[in-house]
Enzyme design. Structure first.
Site, mmCIF file in Angstrom:
data_model
loop_
_atom_site.group_PDB
_atom_site.id
_atom_site.type_symbol
_atom_site.label_atom_id
_atom_site.label_comp_id
_atom_site.label_asym_id
_atom_site.label_seq_id
_atom_site.Cartn_x
_atom_site.Cartn_y
_atom_site.Cartn_z
ATOM 1 N N ASP A 106 -18.353 -5.373 9.065
ATOM 2 C CA ASP A 106 -18.273 -6.813 8.943
ATOM 3 C C ASP A 106 -19.045 -6.802 8.684
ATOM 4 O OD1 ASP A 106 -17.252 -8.651 7.875
ATOM 5 O OD2 ASP A 106 -15.615 -9.676 9.383
HETATM 6 C C1 BGC Z 1 -15.543 -11.404 7.435
HETATM 7 C C2 BGC Z 1 -14.936 -10.830 6.341
HETATM 8 C C3 BGC Z 1 -15.148 -10.512 4.919
HETATM 9 C C4 BGC Z 1 -16.541 -10.601 4.590
HETATM 10 C C5 BGC Z 1 -16.765 -10.189 3.238
HETATM 11 C C6 BGC Z 1 -16.772 -11.825 6.682
HETATM 12 O O1 BGC Z 1 -17.597 -12.686 7.103
HETATM 13 O O2 BGC Z 1 -15.475 -11.686 8.710
HETATM 14 O O3 BGC Z 1 -13.499 -10.273 6.728
HETATM 15 O O4 BGC Z 1 -14.406 -9.804 4.414
HETATM 16 O O5 BGC Z 1 -17.172 -11.798 5.443
HETATM 17 O O6 BGC Z 1 -16.817 -11.674 2.748
#
Ligand code: BGC
Length: 732
Positions: A277
């Site tokens: 993530d």
């Molecule tokens: C989130 C993800 C997301 C990623 C990209 C993160 O903060 O937890 O679910 O895909 O950001 O935007």
């Protein structure tokens, strides 16, 4: 002459035809074997830096360096949404030494240009075909803009509405969650983008509902509750996965080898790649399992994280780690292999690049908006309708629409696909005027300065408008900073001054219909006692207001069902239908029971619940056999009659309970549902096939056990389903 004719004919072809939507899927057999050979050949030609480049995912914005794409130091990008920019960045990759195309990701969570209800609102439709369609159009629009990878579906199960991200999932139940996960995976990939079931695993169980907090999940619950939607998504063909930010039983999932490698690749045979993530590899330091970024990079890669999202940690440290002998080249090769494999299976090496001139034509096509409308209609849940307050009665001659949320500027929570197509959202008052008879006056007062309802604009004008009307439609809820990631709340009432407004509206003595657009189940206990009707939506998207108007005016008979229990008070959380039995169940007059002194034990609106303008009666629940072998199956049937005056859709739900087994089993477990249209007065027989092998549960050692013994069946329109039958599972 011929050339001129051809040129003239070409001019007649509308631009946009050049773009053909291409479904993506894992290739099989010879094609898959050929891909493995191509991957091997490519890896053999790559420098260590180029290999690390394939594991480096960076995004549009400050610090983004397109030269890294050109030099082969970046294999993946995110948050590029304007087709001309997508084209430029993909072209840079094609100019790199090995010309390996970029995988281009985006959180296309509930739409790209056409917005569908929030995922929780889509799940409320209990209509997998429709949910698949919504994902298809989202994928298709994103793909028409050159994007080939979505960070969706989020398949985290959550039983805690304090968690702001509950809106991205399908609610509290493993079975519904798995059905929705598979439907969304199929839809997106049919639309042309690879999917990323996330967040592997357990993120929805953050302690106390506080975002990013630790999770503690017993093995049995991990397997029976949190993993099934992931498994369903992979079985439906998902090509990548994203690890969670959180620590699972003490081990951050970003470094969780047992989950990422042993389970996902080993037991499940997943062949795609896993991304971290956002910046989560570096966060391993803060989790307290790495001294510095180099160690974090090493631990993540060796655990099974193939791609570093926005962390710059692999890019900075991985090559040195290999050179120092701390990370074997083989481990890097494996990660690169998985990334390249997905790129080949996606067809990125052959796909034509995006045509920026053609892209806008692919946005908000009538068919997409039609799906958005139907998804918004079917996802709206009628929670209360005292004395048939709804649909708006003929005697109502004036309606006051109150609340800025009735006239939204926009309806999206995640991405901002700048410049693509119109985003026209009909305001609720206009949609009502179009549907109500001419002589009915519709007035509108925003009451608040902004959609979030944190500050009053002209409260008095709103109360006056209400007092002068026959019916008040208050559109309230959560918006702005109250929803999404990093939006955990401890008080689950209406935010800001909205409760004060609602009470003032009720005080006018006029019938009040509360229309909600929220990101989670709020505490509606006061409202449930004081307003005439409650229509719950989870932000309906581009067609959200038209769908609401259709329901309020009776053009559409509501059919949404609760995907996540509505608590009576925050102190009850977690409250969900599939609890284990207790040795001290509630009994009238019994104090030493599993109850509260100051609150009832059950939720306000249970899982699976939702009203319709029709009424449904269940009769003749029956099974095809009273005794079934462990490996066998049984057919369950029930007759459902629409006893109301209108045609309507019922969500027929099947729950089981095994009263005696080797482990204590939930008081109810959803094992099937079917959304059926039943004409007024008509009876339909709804049938389910239950495979006995699907009725088991995991123990604390992670072993799956199907116990012989009695199985009770409950059939009905909610988790309180009352029609029952049973059968016995026998060993042979
Ligand atoms: C989130 C993800 C997301 C990623 C990209 C993160 O903060 O937890 O679910 O895909 O950001 O935007």
């Amino acid at each position: 002459m011929l050339l001129r004719l051809v040129a003239a004919l070409l001019l007649l072809i509308p631009t946009g035809i050049a773009w053909a939507q291409q479904p993506v899927a894992w290739k099989t057999g010879r094609e898959a074997r050929a891909i493995e050979r191509k991957v091997d050949a490519l890896i053999a030609r790559m420098t260590l830096e180029e290999k690390v480049g394939q594991l480096h995912l960076s995004g549009r914005g400050e610090g983004f360096d397109i030269n890294q794409v050109r030099s082969g130091d970046m294999g993946a990008v995110m948050n590029f949404v304007v087709p001309a920019e997508v084209l430029a960045v993909q072209k840079a990759a094609r100019e790199s030494r090995l010309k390996i195309p970029l995988i281009i990701g985006l959180d296309a969570v509930h739409g790209f240009s056409t917005y569908f209800p929030l995922p929780l609102g889509q799940a409320s439709s209990w209509n997998p075909e429709l949910i698949e369609q919504a994902a298809y159009w989202t994928g298709r629009e994103a793909s028409a803009a050159g994007i080939n990878w979505t960070f969706a579906p989020m398949v985290d199960i959550s039983r805690d509405p304090r968690w702001g991200r509950a809106l991205e999932g399908a609610g509290e139940d493993a079975y519904l969650g798995a059905v929705v996960a598979a439907a969304r995976t199929r839809g997106y990939q049919r639309g042309g983008v690879a999917t990323t079931p996330k967040h592997f695993v357990g993120y929805g169980a953050v302690e106390a509902g506080r975002d990013y907090n630790a999770t503690w999940i017993p093995t049995s619950q991990l397997f029976d509750l949190h993993l099934p939607p992931f498994k369903a998504a992979f079985e439906a063909g998902a090509m990548t996965a994203m690890a969670a930010f959180t620590a699972l039983n003490g081990m951050p999932t970003t470094a969780h080898r047992a989950m990422l490698t042993d389970l996902l690749r080993g037991r499940w045979g997943f062949r795609g790649f896993v991304t971290s993530d956002f910046g989560s590899i570096s966060e391993l330091r803060l989790h307290g399992i790495a001294r510095d970024d180099a160690e974090a990079a090493r631990k993540a890669l060796l655990a099974g994280i193939d791609m570093d999202m926005m962390g710059d940690v692999y890019h900075k440290h991985l090559a040195d780690e290999v050179r120092a002998g701390r990370v074997p080249m083989k481990a890097v090769n494996e990660a690169v292999r998985r990334v390249l494999r997905v790129k080949f299976h996606l067809g990125l090496f052959e796909r034509p690049d995006v045509d920026p001139a053609a892209a806008p034509r692919q946005m908000q096509m009538p068919a997409a908006r039609e799906v958005a409308l139907q998804a918004a209609r079917e996802g709206a849940i009628l929670l209360k309708n005292a004395d048939e307050t709804l649909p708006v009665r003929d005697t109502v001659k004036s309606v006051a629409v109150i609340g800025a949320m009735a006239v939204p500027e926009d309806e999206r929570v995640w991405t901002d696909p700048a410049g693509l197509g119109r985003r026209v959202i009909t305001p609720l008052p206009d949609a009502l005027r179009e549907r109500l008879p001419k002589e009915v006056s519709v007035t509108y007062q925003p009451a608040f300065t902004k959609n979030c309802g944190t500050e009053f604009a002209d409260k008095e004008a709103a109360i006056r408008a209400a007092a002068e009307s026959d019916l008040v439609l208050a559109m309230l809820g959560e918006d702005c900073e109250f929803i999404g990631e990093a939006a955990s709340r401890t008080k689950l009432g209406l935010p800001g001054v909205q409760q004060e407004l609602l009470e003032a509206l009720v005080k006018t003595g006029k019938p009040v219909v509360l229309v909600l657009a929220t990101a989670r189940p709020l505490i509606l206990t006061w409202a449930s006692e004081h307003v005439g009707a409650i229509l719950q939506t989870f932000h309906g998207g581009t067609e959200g207001r038209t769908a609401i108007a259709d329901i309020l005016t009776g053009r559409y008979n509501p059919s949404g069902r609760v995907p996540m229990s509505f608590p009576r008070s925050v102190g009850q959380i977690p409250v969900y239908y599939g609890q284990l039995p207790t040795g001290r169940p509630e009994k009238p007059g019994e104090r030493y029971a599993s109850i509260y002194m100051d609150e009832r034990a059950e939720p306000l609106y249970p899982f699976g619940y939702g009203l319709s303008y029709s009424h449904f009666a269940y009769a003749n629940p029956r099974v095809s056999a009273s005794s079934v072998r462990l490996g066998g199956s049984v057919e369950v049937a029930v007759d459902v009659t629409n006893t109301g005056a209108r045609d309507g859709q019922e969500v027929v739900q099947l729950y089981i309970r095994q009263p005696v087994a080797s482990l204590s089993r939930p008081v109810r477990e959803l094992k099937g549902f079917e959304k059926v249209m039943i004409a007024a007065g008509e009876t339909k027989t709804v049938r389910f096939k239950l495979e006995i092998s699907n009725l088991g549960a995991h123990d604390e050692q992670g072993r799956y056990v199907v116990d012989p013994g009695e199985v009770e069946i409950y059939l009905g329109g909610s988790s309180r389903a009352a029609a029952t039958t049973q059968f016995v599972v026998v060993r042979s």
